[in-house]
Design an enzyme around this catalytic site. Structure first.
Site, PDB file in Angstrom:
ATOM      1  N   GLY A  36       0.636  -1.043   0.059  1.00  0.00           N
ATOM      2  CA  GLY A  36      -0.299  -0.005  -0.064  1.00  0.00           C
ATOM      3  C   GLY A  36       1.072   1.603   0.173  1.00  0.00           C
ATOM      4  O   GLY A  36       0.280   2.745   0.094  1.00  0.00           O
ATOM      5  N   GLU A  37       2.446   1.038   0.261  1.00  0.00           N
ATOM      6  CA  GLU A  37       2.834   2.663   0.114  1.00  0.00           C
ATOM      7  C   GLU A  37       2.747   2.999  -1.608  1.00  0.00           C
ATOM      8  O   GLU A  37       2.660   2.647  -2.391  1.00  0.00           O
ATOM      9  CB  GLU A  37       4.400   2.024   0.523  1.00  0.00           C
ATOM     10  CG  GLU A  37       4.234   2.033   1.985  1.00  0.00           C
ATOM     11  CD  GLU A  37       5.710   1.411   2.579  1.00  0.00           C
ATOM     12  OE1 GLU A  37       6.794   1.242   2.381  1.00  0.00           O
ATOM     13  OE2 GLU A  37       6.026   0.947   3.988  1.00  0.00           O
ATOM     14  N   ARG A  94     -10.277  22.103   7.070  1.00  0.00           N
ATOM     15  CA  ARG A  94     -11.631  22.504   7.646  1.00  0.00           C
ATOM     16  C   ARG A  94     -11.727  22.280   8.672  1.00  0.00           C
ATOM     17  O   ARG A  94     -11.980  23.203   9.508  1.00  0.00           O
ATOM     18  CB  ARG A  94     -12.577  21.617   6.525  1.00  0.00           C
ATOM     19  CG  ARG A  94     -13.454  22.071   5.972  1.00  0.00           C
ATOM     20  CD  ARG A  94     -14.635  21.407   5.021  1.00  0.00           C
ATOM     21  NE  ARG A  94     -13.475  20.334   4.395  1.00  0.00           N
ATOM     22  CZ  ARG A  94     -15.685  19.235   4.044  1.00  0.00           C
ATOM     23  NH1 ARG A  94     -16.053  19.252   4.394  1.00  0.00           N
ATOM     24  NH2 ARG A  94     -14.672  17.921   3.494  1.00  0.00           N
ATOM     25  N   HIS A 128     -12.559  29.821   6.844  1.00  0.00           N
ATOM     26  CA  HIS A 128     -13.662  30.485   7.316  1.00  0.00           C
ATOM     27  C   HIS A 128     -13.356  31.394   8.515  1.00  0.00           C
ATOM     28  O   HIS A 128     -13.854  32.295   8.968  1.00  0.00           O
ATOM     29  CB  HIS A 128     -14.724  29.792   7.537  1.00  0.00           C
ATOM     30  CG  HIS A 128     -15.216  29.005   6.439  1.00  0.00           C
ATOM     31  ND1 HIS A 128     -16.145  28.266   6.575  1.00  0.00           N
ATOM     32  CD2 HIS A 128     -15.251  28.716   5.346  1.00  0.00           C
ATOM     33  CE1 HIS A 128     -16.981  27.966   5.068  1.00  0.00           C
ATOM     34  NE2 HIS A 128     -16.506  28.276   4.686  1.00  0.00           N
ATOM     35  N   ASP A 167     -24.768  29.436   3.371  1.00  0.00           N
ATOM     36  CA  ASP A 167     -24.497  30.005   5.381  1.00  0.00           C
ATOM     37  C   ASP A 167     -23.517  31.706   5.108  1.00  0.00           C
ATOM     38  O   ASP A 167     -23.342  31.818   3.978  1.00  0.00           O
ATOM     39  CB  ASP A 167     -23.773  28.879   5.908  1.00  0.00           C
ATOM     40  CG  ASP A 167     -22.487  28.153   4.911  1.00  0.00           C
ATOM     41  OD1 ASP A 167     -22.109  29.288   4.035  1.00  0.00           O
ATOM     42  OD2 ASP A 167     -22.341  27.587   4.865  1.00  0.00           O
ATOM     43  N   LYS A 190     -27.226  29.085   8.368  1.00  0.00           N
ATOM     44  CA  LYS A 190     -27.361  27.590   8.815  1.00  0.00           C
ATOM     45  C   LYS A 190     -26.578  26.955  10.211  1.00  0.00           C
ATOM     46  O   LYS A 190     -26.004  27.489  10.890  1.00  0.00           O
ATOM     47  CB  LYS A 190     -25.943  26.740   7.732  1.00  0.00           C
ATOM     48  CG  LYS A 190     -25.900  25.210   7.604  1.00  0.00           C
ATOM     49  CD  LYS A 190     -25.298  25.041   6.663  1.00  0.00           C
ATOM     50  CE  LYS A 190     -23.642  24.813   6.796  1.00  0.00           C
ATOM     51  NZ  LYS A 190     -22.695  24.656   5.590  1.00  0.00           N
ATOM     52  N   ARG A 192     -25.142  23.622  11.474  1.00  0.00           N
ATOM     53  CA  ARG A 192     -24.861  22.318  11.237  1.00  0.00           C
ATOM     54  C   ARG A 192     -24.802  21.071  12.586  1.00  0.00           C
ATOM     55  O   ARG A 192     -24.460  21.537  13.547  1.00  0.00           O
ATOM     56  CB  ARG A 192     -23.147  22.382  10.551  1.00  0.00           C
ATOM     57  CG  ARG A 192     -23.056  21.168  10.149  1.00  0.00           C
ATOM     58  CD  ARG A 192     -21.168  20.824   9.636  1.00  0.00           C
ATOM     59  NE  ARG A 192     -21.352  21.144   8.265  1.00  0.00           N
ATOM     60  CZ  ARG A 192     -21.823  20.088   7.048  1.00  0.00           C
ATOM     61  NH1 ARG A 192     -22.137  19.141   7.121  1.00  0.00           N
ATOM     62  NH2 ARG A 192     -21.940  20.748   5.832  1.00  0.00           N
TER      63      ARG A 192
END
Ligand code: R5P
Length: 289
Positions: A36-37, A94, A128, A167, A190, A192
């Site tokens: 997986g590397e 985020r 944000h 939002d 909004k 959340r």
């Protein structure tokens, strides 16, 4: 002469960018070892001058980040004088605050992980609670905004419309696009509750009856932020509803959900997806000139 290198998520954009910059294009070869590397290899023995790596960090944000780190260090070892990362979608931004005790604030850690780059340029990064990428990356960070190309698209395709931002944070896209187009706009509120549960109230006094409504946001992930207002806008008599965003991640079948709810969907091409019709190559080329 600049060399633009397409990493696995952004070959399309790297080719377009190389053409606009009159530079050469190289495609990074990326494979996976059996465990997986990642294995990355440049198609030439030596590099020189400015090397621009282009990689959107979606899909597979974790792997695409490792690919960026391996390629960035390797470019330098192969002789690049300056190594620039163009991340049309820069992930891990985020989480910009310790919302709950003990949490990792990943946006700041990104600056450490990407420390080998002379410059990091992102399109509409998720800022944000901070104003600029420089607050995270220092002088090496720069961001460009796709609002101009979104507004151009609205002008050309939806002559008279109402822009709606789902939002408060979306005002930096929806409000600016509306001002550039010269149409009215409404910014909703909004709340959340979780990644998949949001509540948004479209008030009846926002007059949308018989109109084309263009919902504008920076990104569409699960789509819930837009599904909620779509339902209410339809009830209020909107004639046509278009969802427009810079970054179309469309996780968990979000594109189908939005279309099934009766909306058209269009995004910029920071992430490869079936509705990525608005190119950011021109504005990235300008930023790199
Ligand atoms: C939130 O702050 C962003 O601007 C977007 O509104 C949000 O990330 C969209 O996420 P989703 O499509 O999952 O509701």
């Amino acid at each position: 002469m600049r060399c633009v290198v397409g990493l696995s998520n952004s070959v399309h954009l790297a080719i377009e960018l190389a053409r606009k910059l009159h530079g050469s294009f190289l495609k990074l070869s990326v494979k996976k070892f059996p465990d997986g590397e990642l294995y990355v290899r440049f198609p030439q023995e030596r590099l020189s001058g400015d090397v621009i790596l282009v990689q959107s960090m979606y899909p597979n944000p974790n792997e695409s980040l490792v690919e960026v780190v391996l390629a960035g260090h390797t470019a330098r070892e192969l002789g690049a004088r300056r190594v620039v990362l163009v991340a049309p979608y820069l992930a891990y931004l985020r989480q910009d605050k310790r919302f709950k005790s003990g949490e990792c604030v990943s946006n700041k850690i990104m600056a450490k992980i990407l420390a080998s780059f002379d410059e990091v340029i992102a399109v509409d990064p998720h800022l944000h609670r901070i104003r600029s990428l420089r607050e995270i990356f220092g002088a090496r960070g720069r961001h460009v905004s796709a609002v101009g190309v979104l507004a151009e698209f609205v002008k050309q395709h939806f002559s008279s419309c109402v822009i709606v931002g789902p939002d408060v944070e979306s005002a930096q896209w929806a409000g600016v696009v509306a001002r550039m187009v010269g149409c009215s706009f409404v910014i909703l509120k909004k709340k959340r509750y979780s990644a998949r549960v949001v509540r948004i109230k479209v008030s009846t006094k926002d007059s949308v009856r018989g109109k084309t409504v263009v919902l504008v946001d920076d990104m569409i992930s699960t789509g819930h932020t837009l599904l909620e207002p779509i339902r209410q806008l339809k009830r209020l008599g909107a004639k046509r509803i278009v969802c427009m965003a810079v970054h179309g991640l469309f996780v968990e079948g979000a594109l189908k959900k939005l279309r099934d709810a009766g909306a058209e969907v269009i995004t910029a091409n920071t992430i490869v997806n079936p509705v990525a019709k608005i190119s950011v190559a021109g504005l990235l080329a300008e930023a790199l000139k």
